[in-house]
Scaffold this motif. Sequence first.
Motif, mmCIF file in Angstrom:
data_model
loop_
_atom_site.group_PDB
_atom_site.id
_atom_site.type_symbol
_atom_site.label_atom_id
_atom_site.label_comp_id
_atom_site.label_asym_id
_atom_site.label_seq_id
_atom_site.Cartn_x
_atom_site.Cartn_y
_atom_site.Cartn_z
ATOM 1 N N ILE A 48 9.596 -6.148 9.753
ATOM 2 C CA ILE A 48 8.799 -6.280 10.970
ATOM 3 C C ILE A 48 7.537 -5.440 10.775
ATOM 4 N N GLU A 49 6.396 -6.111 10.705
ATOM 5 C CA GLU A 49 5.104 -5.430 10.565
ATOM 6 C C GLU A 49 4.467 -5.334 11.934
ATOM 7 N N ILE A 50 3.964 -4.152 12.276
ATOM 8 C CA ILE A 50 3.392 -3.904 13.598
ATOM 9 C C ILE A 50 2.018 -3.259 13.428
ATOM 10 N N PHE A 51 1.049 -3.775 14.162
ATOM 11 C CA PHE A 51 -0.332 -3.293 14.082
ATOM 12 C C PHE A 51 -0.917 -3.244 15.486
ATOM 13 N N CYS A 52 -1.683 -2.208 15.796
ATOM 14 C CA CYS A 52 -2.327 -2.096 17.102
ATOM 15 C C CYS A 52 -3.835 -2.228 16.955
ATOM 16 N N ASP A 53 -4.436 -3.089 17.768
ATOM 17 C CA ASP A 53 -5.896 -3.255 17.740
ATOM 18 C C ASP A 53 -6.583 -2.448 18.840
ATOM 19 N N GLY A 54 -5.813 -1.604 19.520
ATOM 20 C CA GLY A 54 -6.348 -0.806 20.610
ATOM 21 C C GLY A 54 -6.083 -1.421 21.973
ATOM 22 N N THR A 55 -5.585 -2.660 21.983
ATOM 23 C CA THR A 55 -5.306 -3.357 23.238
ATOM 24 C C THR A 55 -3.870 -3.861 23.313
ATOM 25 N N ILE A 56 -3.396 -4.486 22.233
ATOM 26 C CA ILE A 56 -2.044 -5.040 22.188
ATOM 27 C C ILE A 56 -1.403 -4.718 20.839
ATOM 28 N N THR A 114 1.800 6.411 12.065
ATOM 29 C CA THR A 114 1.013 5.327 11.498
ATOM 30 C C THR A 114 1.126 5.307 9.974
ATOM 31 N N GLY A 115 1.235 4.100 9.442
ATOM 32 C CA GLY A 115 1.309 3.907 8.006
ATOM 33 C C GLY A 115 2.691 4.048 7.408
ATOM 34 N N LYS A 116 3.685 4.412 8.183
ATOM 35 C CA LYS A 116 5.020 4.652 7.646
ATOM 36 C C LYS A 116 5.795 3.362 7.382
ATOM 37 N N LEU A 117 6.721 3.464 6.442
ATOM 38 C CA LEU A 117 7.764 2.473 6.230
ATOM 39 C C LEU A 117 9.029 3.077 6.826
ATOM 40 N N LEU A 118 9.511 2.502 7.917
ATOM 41 C CA LEU A 118 10.712 2.988 8.585
ATOM 42 C C LEU A 118 11.880 2.098 8.198
ATOM 43 N N VAL A 119 12.902 2.679 7.612
ATOM 44 C CA VAL A 119 14.096 1.941 7.209
ATOM 45 C C VAL A 119 15.175 2.244 8.235
ATOM 46 N N ILE A 120 15.512 1.238 9.052
ATOM 47 C CA ILE A 120 16.496 1.416 10.123
ATOM 48 C C ILE A 120 17.880 1.143 9.552
ATOM 49 N N SER A 121 18.733 2.165 9.602
ATOM 50 C CA SER A 121 20.066 2.049 9.023
ATOM 51 C C SER A 121 21.048 2.880 9.831
ATOM 52 N N GLU A 139 -4.552 5.367 17.823
ATOM 53 C CA GLU A 139 -5.878 4.886 17.482
ATOM 54 C C GLU A 139 -5.820 3.427 17.050
ATOM 55 N N GLN A 140 -6.926 2.745 17.217
ATOM 56 C CA GLN A 140 -7.039 1.382 16.733
ATOM 57 C C GLN A 140 -6.733 1.407 15.239
ATOM 58 N N GLY A 141 -5.895 0.502 14.789
ATOM 59 C CA GLY A 141 -5.493 0.458 13.390
ATOM 60 C C GLY A 141 -4.121 1.044 13.124
ATOM 61 N N PHE A 142 -3.485 1.630 14.153
ATOM 62 C CA PHE A 142 -2.117 2.129 13.987
ATOM 63 C C PHE A 142 -1.266 1.002 13.430
ATOM 64 N N ASN A 143 -0.439 1.311 12.421
ATOM 65 C CA ASN A 143 0.435 0.292 11.853
ATOM 66 C C ASN A 143 1.704 0.924 11.326
ATOM 67 N N VAL A 144 2.762 0.151 11.328
ATOM 68 C CA VAL A 144 4.048 0.603 10.814
ATOM 69 C C VAL A 144 4.805 -0.625 10.295
ATOM 70 N N ALA A 181 0.873 -1.175 0.000
ATOM 71 C CA ALA A 181 0.000 0.000 0.000
ATOM 72 C C ALA A 181 0.908 1.222 0.000
ATOM 73 N N GLN A 182 0.358 2.356 -0.345
ATOM 74 C CA GLN A 182 1.145 3.584 -0.362
ATOM 75 C C GLN A 182 1.595 3.911 1.063
ATOM 76 N N ARG A 183 2.891 4.094 1.275
ATOM 77 C CA ARG A 183 3.437 4.379 2.598
ATOM 78 C C ARG A 183 4.408 5.541 2.525
ATOM 79 N N GLN A 184 4.464 6.311 3.583
ATOM 80 C CA GLN A 184 5.475 7.345 3.705
ATOM 81 C C GLN A 184 6.761 6.658 4.145
ATOM 82 N N TYR A 185 7.857 7.006 3.515
ATOM 83 C CA TYR A 185 9.160 6.361 3.713
ATOM 84 C C TYR A 185 10.047 7.263 4.560
#
Length: 146
Positions: A124-132, A30-37, A60-65, A12-16
Amino acid sequence: MGQENINVQFGAQRQYEIVSADLTLDKFDTGKLLVISSSEAAGNLAGALTCSLPAVSAVEQGFNVLVAVASNHSHSIDGGATALRGLVNQVGDGGLTPGSVALTGDSSIKVGSNDDGDPRGALIEIFCDGTIWHVRATSGTPFTIS
C-alpha cells in the motif's frame, strides 16, 4: 538484534520499520517502509492492526509511506477525516479474477485475510499532496473499502 531502522532499497532508499502494534503516523514517518506483522496466530482478530494516517495539515506536501503486509491478518489503513483517493488492485472470486477498485473519497481500506486468502505481500503506497491522501494498493486478496 532488531531489524528496525535498516535502510533497504525498494525503488528508493527507505527507512525500514517492523510494526507489531497499532500505529499512528506523524510527519517524521515520511519515506518509511512499514512492515506490518502481528505476532498473533493467523486469523486471530486481535492480530489485525490499524495504521492511522495523520491529518494532512500535520504533514508537509510530499509526505509518503509504503506499507507492506507480512502477516495473515486483516490490517487497516485509516485516513481519518481526510479522503483517500486512488486505485486498489486486488484479486477476488477466490483468487481467480483480478480487478481494480477506485478510491473516491473513502476514509479507510482493510486488506482481506482468512476466507479471502493470505494477504502477505500486499503493498500500500500512500502519498499526501497537502489536501488529500493518494493511495495505490495491490493485494492477492480483496480489500474492504469504507
